[in-house]
Write a protein that holds these residues in place. Structure first.
Motif, PDB file in Angstrom:
ATOM      1  N   LEU A 156     -18.756  14.328  12.901  1.00 39.92           N
ATOM      2  CA  LEU A 156     -19.531  13.131  13.238  1.00 39.92           C
ATOM      3  C   LEU A 156     -20.693  12.944  12.277  1.00 39.92           C
ATOM      4  O   LEU A 156     -21.134  13.881  11.592  1.00 39.92           O
ATOM      5  N   THR A 194     -27.323  11.043  15.754  1.00 36.06           N
ATOM      6  CA  THR A 194     -25.914  11.312  15.469  1.00 36.06           C
ATOM      7  C   THR A 194     -25.111  10.095  15.894  1.00 36.06           C
ATOM      8  O   THR A 194     -25.507   9.338  16.777  1.00 36.06           O
ATOM      9  N   THR A 226     -20.763   8.397  15.829  1.00 35.42           N
ATOM     10  CA  THR A 226     -19.349   8.479  15.472  1.00 35.42           C
ATOM     11  C   THR A 226     -18.931   7.133  14.911  1.00 35.42           C
ATOM     12  O   THR A 226     -19.557   6.108  15.183  1.00 35.42           O
ATOM     13  N   GLY A 264     -15.773  11.866  13.662  1.00 35.60           N
ATOM     14  CA  GLY A 264     -16.070  12.320  15.021  1.00 35.60           C
ATOM     15  C   GLY A 264     -15.712  11.342  16.115  1.00 35.60           C
ATOM     16  O   GLY A 264     -16.204  11.468  17.245  1.00 35.60           O
ATOM     17  N   HIS A 265     -14.873  10.354  15.835  1.00 36.93           N
ATOM     18  CA  HIS A 265     -14.564   9.283  16.778  1.00 36.93           C
ATOM     19  C   HIS A 265     -13.116   9.401  17.247  1.00 36.93           C
ATOM     20  O   HIS A 265     -12.282   9.959  16.538  1.00 36.93           O
TER      21      HIS A 265
END
Length: 692
Positions: free
Chosen positions: A606, A559, A561, A583-584
């Motif tokens: 993310l 995963t 970001t 997702g960041h």
């Protein structure tokens, strides 16, 4: 005097060596006449004539060169150890044969104020033969250390016994001025009765103790304390200072104090043992409670100063410097402690040590270098800044102690004393070595961690590209590795220009903090570049969508970001930013007048997680002289704190920096933001020029 008879003056003090497990002999005066030998020495080398010159009585053992060595030891007071002395002496069970001895020589005070030499000898014939049979060589260093340890033990035993009889009684008037002193005080201090009267006894104390002693004694007399007890340093007849306990009680007549009666006793050995335990505990605590190498070195330097020295500097050596002992060495000063009142040197400095310096000598020998010299004039060259400091501080004694880690000298502890303070004693050098031994495991671990971290950081920087030079725009990037992690992380930034003239600026973070995360980071970064270049006009959201699908080809557990931005001018020449966030933490935009806001209109899940929602992008204008900041979560996250608090803190820190140069803008954020150090920090910033 008959052979083997002990002289009268030695019967009280020197008989403490009678049962020593090693051979002991003592000489008297500059002509080194034999004063005493013990039974162990007689068993090894036969009887020797008491009163004869040592070089004559021991010619078969000491050899022709030892008269000069005996004189040097008596003059300098430094201990000399000779590991192998070959001699032909009578065998206790037969005729003469070749035998090997290890001999250690040091100065020793004798009754009556004379000086002499203490020699400790140990036969090494059997051990040498065994070592050669087993290994083909003689490993002398451990045996030499054992002999030095035995010598120190015997010296302490002798000093304790020699001073045991120096019990001192003194009487003062009701006002505290001395009237009578015993011969014990005269013996230890060298003062006559007239010199001790009144407050003259204070002149026998160490200069640093006189004011404290006067204040404490005056206050005790004024308050008529039932018992007064203090410990001060007194200059003994041999010139060394010893710790003496003073204890006094008032004598009353008709309810008034008519005099004080006091007794003093030598407590040097007790004081030394207590100090040794305390300093070893402090050194061990410094190594146990601290993991950062620089902080650990600073704590150890703070233990050494001012207890054992006036200044302590700890230098870190570059890797493999120990394998080149005959070349100059450039070091980094990791810690420094200097007694108040002395000049200081700049912290965290680099220093060049000449090949013939004492520093390089300590590295080459992998053992201490301990010297005394005229104030400010060391017997060997030093680093330029150190040479100037030694002169300004009037330093007259130094001890350099190397720290060996995995066979290499990794650091050197440099200590010095200045002014009126006595030179560093051999026992204090030994104590400093013990302190470093107690902290050795922790120091070794911290040094290995530091080296591993440097390798990881170099690898990390090799994976991060320098921002391109774009006409009309400013770009700056920073990377700060976690001080608590030794492995490479997954944070990255990137910036690249497309053929159409648009500029892509990216920030990202792959989960994990190890080599696998670094490999995944490199793959994600390269795939993102390829996808963005493949379809230059595609919105950032579509590029991230395709990247999310491509991540399935890596492994199902990765995963990440990411923030992908695309910067280009519109028809009116105004800079426009198209962006998408996966997702960041959101980008921060700070205008030229210091107003900051987060760009939060293009949030997506993310990367690495499948979802059926559409990916979104957003567009925002970039006003003239505005600054766009992309960053990773290490800049804002704190354990137990809501993410919104970290974002708000970042905005408040960034707004006053709106007009600062872009490089300083980034550096100030790294300095002012209270980062935890538990995670890496990556950032890349872009500034739009003013219309002018």
């Amino acid at each position: 005097m008959q052979v083997g008879q002990k002289p009268e003056s030695s019967r009280v003090a020197l008989d403490v060596f009678d049962r020593a497990p090693v051979g002991v002999l003592v000489t008297r005066g500059k002509d080194h006449r034999l004063l005493y030998i013990n039974d162990a020495f007689r068993a090894m080398a036969g009887n020797r004539p008491i009163g004869a010159p040592a070089w004559k009585a021991l010619r078969d053992i000491l050899g022709p060169d030892f008269p000069g060595v005996l004189g040097d030891v008596l003059t300098t007071g430094e201990t000399v150890c000779v590991d192998e002395v070959s001699a032909t002496v009578a065998d206790p069970g037969g005729g003469p044969r070749e035998r090997l001895f290890r001999v250690s020589l040091s100065g020793i005070p004798l009754p009556g104020g004379e000086s002499g030499l203490l020699a400790v000898a140990q036969e090494a014939t059997a051990q040498e033969v065994t070592a050669q049979e087993v290994t083909g060589r003689a490993d002398a260093m451990p045996r030499t250390r054992d002999l030095e340890k035995e010598l120190r033990r015997l010296q302490r035993r002798y000093r304790s016994m020699a001073w045991a009889g120096a019990h001192m009684v003194w009487v003062t008037g009701p006002d505290g001025e001395v009237r009578e002193v015993s011969r014990g005080w005269q013996r230890i201090s060298g003062q006559t009765l007239e010199e001790s009267r009144g407050y003259g006894w204070l002149r026998a104390l160490h200069p640093e103790d006189r004011e404290r002693a006067l204040d404490a004694w005056t206050r005790a007399v004024e308050l008529a304390n039932p018992v007064w007890e203090q410990v001060f340093r007194v200059a003994a007849s041999d010139g060394a200072y010893r710790h003496i306990r003073f204890r006094a009680v008032p004598v009353y007549e008709d309810g008034a104090v008519v005099e004080w009666v006091g007794a003093s006793a030598d407590v040097e050995q007790e004081w030394q043992e207590e100090r040794r335990r305390r300093l070893l505990d402090l050194a061990a605590a410094a190594a146990t409670d601290i993991t950062n190498l620089e902080e650990m070195c600073q704590a150890i330097a703070g233990v050494i100063v001012p207890e054992l020295a006036d200044a302590c500097h700890i230098y870190l050596l570059p890797e493999s410097s120990g394998s080149l002992p005959h070349t100059p060495i450039v070091t980094e000063c990791a810690a420094a402690a200097v007694r108040p009142g002395l000049p200081t040197l700049p912290p965290r400095r680099k220093e060049y040590h000449p090949v013939d310096s004492g520093f390089v000598r300590a590295v080459r020998r992998r053992g201490p270098v301990h010297v005394s010299f005229p104030p400010g004039r060391p017997p060997f060259p030093c680093a330029d800044k150190v040479t100037k400091w030694l002169a300004e501080a009037r330093s007259h004694s130094m001890a350099l102690l190397p720290i060996v880690v995995e066979g290499e000298v990794a650091a050197v502890v440099a200590t010095a004393v200045c002014g009126e303070r006595p030179p560093i004693a051999p026992d204090d050098v030994h104590l400093m070595r013990e302190m470093l031994d107690h902290a050795h495991d922790a120091i070794s671990k911290a040094l290995r961690f530091r080296r591993t971290q440097r390798v990881a950081l170099a690898l990390q920087h090799s994976l991060l590209a320098e921002p391109p030079h774009i006409s009309g725009l400013e770009l700056a990037a920073r990377y700060q590795a976690s001080p608590t992690a030794a492995e490479i992380g997954g944070d990255w930034y990137d910036a690249f220009q497309l053929s159409c003239g648009a500029l892509n600026v990216v920030i990202g973070d792959v989960a994990g903090h190890d080599l696998a995360a670094a490999v995944s980071m490199s793959q994600v970064r390269n795939m993102l570049r390829a996808l963005a270049v493949d379809r230059e006009l595609e919105p950032p959201a579509d590029v991230l969508r395709r990247l999310n699908r491509a991540l399935e080809t890596l492994n199902g557990e990765s995963t990440a970001t990411c923030v992908l931005t695309r910067l280009e001018r519109d028809r009116d020449g105004v800079w426009q930013l198209a962006y998408s966030v996966a997702g960041h933490p959101p980008p921060l935009l700070v205008t030229g007048d210091g107003q900051g806001r987060f760009l939060e209109d293009a949030g997506n899940p993310l990367l690495g997680l499948y979802h059926g929602r559409p990916w979104t992008s957003a567009v925002a204008p970039l006003p003239p002289h505005s600054t766009l900041l992309l960053y990773t979560d290490g800049l804002i996250e704190r354990r137990g704190e809501d993410l919104g608090e970290g974002l708000e803190r970042l905005r408040r820190c960034a707004e006053p920096l709106a007009r600062e140069p872009l490089g300083r803008f980034c550096d100030e954020l790294l300095t002012e933001m209270p980062v935890t150090g538990e995670d890496d920090v990556a950032m890349i910033a872009l500034r739009v020029p003013s219309p002018a």
